[in-house]
Write a protein that holds these residues in place. Structure first.
Motif, short mmCIF file in Angstrom:
data_model
loop_
_atom_site.label_atom_id
_atom_site.label_comp_id
_atom_site.label_asym_id
_atom_site.label_seq_id
_atom_site.Cartn_x
_atom_site.Cartn_y
_atom_site.Cartn_z
N VAL A 1 0.67 -1.18 0.01
CA VAL A 1 0.06 0.19 -0.04
C VAL A 1 0.88 1.30 -0.07
CG1 VAL A 1 -1.77 1.29 1.11
CG2 VAL A 1 -1.67 -1.30 1.16
N GLY A 2 2.13 1.21 0.65
CA GLY A 2 2.98 2.41 0.73
C GLY A 2 2.44 3.44 1.69
N ARG A 3 2.83 4.75 1.25
CA ARG A 3 2.63 5.83 2.35
C ARG A 3 1.05 5.99 2.42
NH1 ARG A 3 5.76 10.75 -0.40
NH2 ARG A 3 4.96 9.74 -2.33
N ARG A 4 -0.01 5.30 1.56
CA ARG A 4 -1.36 5.38 1.75
C ARG A 4 -1.98 4.53 2.89
NH1 ARG A 4 -5.41 5.65 -3.24
NH2 ARG A 4 -6.82 5.15 -1.40
N ILE A 5 -0.97 3.67 3.47
CA ILE A 5 -1.72 2.82 4.56
C ILE A 5 -2.08 3.62 5.76
CG2 ILE A 5 0.66 2.17 5.68
CD1 ILE A 5 -0.56 -0.73 5.69
N ASN A 6 -3.19 3.20 6.50
CA ASN A 6 -3.74 3.96 7.61
C ASN A 6 -4.75 3.19 8.00
OD1 ASN A 6 -6.44 5.06 6.59
ND2 ASN A 6 -5.42 5.74 5.05
N PRO A 7 -5.24 3.56 9.29
CA PRO A 7 -6.22 2.53 10.11
C PRO A 7 -7.72 2.87 9.60
CG PRO A 7 -5.36 4.44 11.45
CD PRO A 7 -4.57 4.63 10.11
N ASP A 8 -7.82 3.53 8.69
CA ASP A 8 -9.29 4.01 8.08
C ASP A 8 -9.93 2.70 7.29
OD1 ASP A 8 -11.27 5.31 6.19
OD2 ASP A 8 -11.43 6.41 7.85
N TRP A 9 -10.84 2.05 7.63
CA TRP A 9 -11.66 1.06 7.07
C TRP A 9 -11.93 1.35 5.67
CZ3 TRP A 9 -12.99 -4.01 6.59
CH2 TRP A 9 -14.06 -4.19 5.92
N HIS A 10 -12.67 2.71 5.28
CA HIS A 10 -13.19 2.91 4.08
C HIS A 10 -12.04 3.28 3.14
CE1 HIS A 10 -17.29 3.09 5.79
NE2 HIS A 10 -16.82 3.76 6.97
N ASP A 11 -10.86 4.08 3.75
CA ASP A 11 -9.97 4.34 2.74
C ASP A 11 -9.15 3.05 2.20
OD1 ASP A 11 -8.27 6.18 1.39
OD2 ASP A 11 -6.83 6.29 2.92
N MET A 12 -8.87 2.02 3.13
CA MET A 12 -8.08 0.65 2.64
C MET A 12 -9.29 -0.02 1.91
SD MET A 12 -5.34 0.98 4.00
CE MET A 12 -5.43 2.61 3.36
N LEU A 13 -10.48 0.10 1.97
CA LEU A 13 -11.28 -0.74 1.10
C LEU A 13 -11.34 -0.11 -0.37
CD1 LEU A 13 -13.72 -2.76 0.57
CD2 LEU A 13 -15.31 -1.15 1.34
N ARG A 14 -11.37 1.14 -0.29
CA ARG A 14 -11.25 1.98 -1.70
C ARG A 14 -9.76 1.44 -2.19
NH1 ARG A 14 -13.72 6.23 0.99
NH2 ARG A 14 -11.75 7.13 1.74
N TYR A 15 -8.78 1.45 -1.35
CA TYR A 15 -7.25 1.00 -2.08
C TYR A 15 -7.62 -0.22 -2.71
CZ TYR A 15 -2.40 0.48 -2.80
OH TYR A 15 -1.17 0.61 -3.28
N THR A 16 -8.11 -1.06 -2.08
CA THR A 16 -8.19 -2.59 -2.69
C THR A 16 -9.11 -2.32 -4.01
OG1 THR A 16 -10.12 -3.21 -1.38
CG2 THR A 16 -7.97 -3.48 -0.41
N GLN A 17 -9.73 -1.59 -4.13
CA GLN A 17 -10.76 -1.34 -5.54
C GLN A 17 -9.64 -0.95 -6.47
OE1 GLN A 17 -14.18 0.97 -4.32
NE2 GLN A 17 -14.40 -0.29 -2.56
N GLU A 18 -8.98 0.05 -6.42
CA GLU A 18 -8.37 0.76 -7.36
C GLU A 18 -6.90 1.44 -6.98
OE1 GLU A 18 -10.53 4.97 -5.85
OE2 GLU A 18 -11.39 3.91 -7.17
N GLY A 19 -6.28 0.68 -6.10
CA GLY A 19 -4.92 1.47 -5.33
C GLY A 19 -3.85 1.39 -6.45
N THR A 20 -3.96 0.51 -7.14
CA THR A 20 -2.51 0.01 -8.00
C THR A 20 -2.95 -0.44 -9.38
OG1 THR A 20 -0.48 -0.89 -8.11
CG2 THR A 20 -2.05 -2.09 -6.96
N ALA A 21 -2.02 -0.20 -10.35
CA ALA A 21 -2.34 -0.79 -11.73
C ALA A 21 -1.41 -1.82 -11.85
CB ALA A 21 -1.90 0.29 -12.67
#
Length: 286
Positions: free
Chosen positions: A193-213
């Motif tokens: 995840v890199g620098r975007r990693i954080n303890p926010d559920w919604h943010d991490m869920l969004r990352y699993t949808q569109e975080g990296t190509a």
């Protein structure tokens, strides 16, 4: 319910029922005429289609009755059953206007299910490499259907977080605001995840949808996300029922081993593509 999917193509007329099978493609004739139709048309209630034929012609009454004149005409323009046409065929509807001579569960389900727009998080849950039991639990968590403390209070049961002692146990606290769960999540996913990693559920869920190509990193991120949610919930329940205790390091090792096993099983099933996935996991974790 099944009847609406069945259609009959009349051959010799010896199998299809005149009144009860959809051989005219307008539904059951008994439903159209009612019980009196058998009398007016002169066809017995349990007659086969072939029994409505005599000397190569349709033999039905009702042409002078204004209630059944249209139906009489509809039957008359239908080809007469013939032995040369072979047996009657019973077909199953695959789609609107498309029938086949076999049943298909997937095609049927698509026609009877309630269809709604695809939710944006579906790719995070139902990706091909998922572990089904973990995906199901993540789906419940996304729907906020897990029996966390805030939901249990509605039933008069008070319970805090058994992982860190927080009095207010919610879905968002458990994943990953809780120090215990965030330690596990950070250790396993930080390099993905890199620098975007954080303890926010919604943010991490969004990352699993569109975080990296990067396809490999996205597969690994989703596998880790599923594994952490599943194992944190399992640890929480184990402690709740006083069946044991697992520290963060032991939890991390358990999840790491499970992910390696999953990638290995994918390699056996789908080939060399997933050997690279295992190498990538060694890079980001070990």
């Amino acid at each position: 319910m099944a009847y609406q999917f069945i259609r009959v193509e009349v051959g010799n007329g010896n199998r299809a029922f005149f009144w009860h099978d959809d051989w005219l493609r307008i539904g059951k004739l008994i439903d159209i005429t009612g019980a009196t139709g058998t009398t007016y048309l002169g066809i017995l209630r349990n007659a086969k289609v072939s029994e409505a034929v005599s000397e190569g012609r349709w033999k039905i009454r009702g042409q002078r009755n204004h209630h059944f004149h249209e139906l009489h005409h509809r039957v008359q323009i239908e080809p007469v059953p013939n032995v040369a046409n072979g047996p009657d065929k019973f077909l199953w509807r695959y789609d609107e206007g498309l029938y086949q001579d076999s049943f298909n569960a997937a095609k049927t389900w698509e026609q009877i299910r309630s269809k709604r727009p695809e939710v944006v998080w579906s790719r995070s849950v139902w990706f091909k490499q998922r572990i089904p039991r973990q995906a199901f639990l993540v789906w419940l968590a996304i729907q906020n259907r897990l029996s966390t403390g805030d939901r249990m209070r509605k039933w008069g049961i008070n319970q805090g977080c058994v992982l860190c002692g927080e009095r207010d146990e919610t879905r968002d606290h458990l994943f990953f605001a809780c120090p215990y769960s965030y330690t596990v999540w950070d250790r396993l996913a930080s390099r993905l995840v890199g620098r975007r990693i954080n303890p926010d559920w919604h943010d991490m869920l969004r990352y699993t949808q569109e975080g990296t190509a990067n396809e490999m990193d996205m597969i690994l991120t989703r596998l880790v996300f599923h594994a952490v949610v599943y194992n944190i919930w399992r640890e929480r329940n184990t402690r709740r029922h006083q069946l044991g205790y697992q520290g963060t390091q032991q939890m991390i090792k358990t999840i790491n081993r499970g992910i390696k096993n999953r990638i290995t099983s994918l390699g056996y099933k789908f080939g060399h593509k997933f050997n690279g996935l295992l190498r990538r996991w060694f890079e980001v974790f070990d």
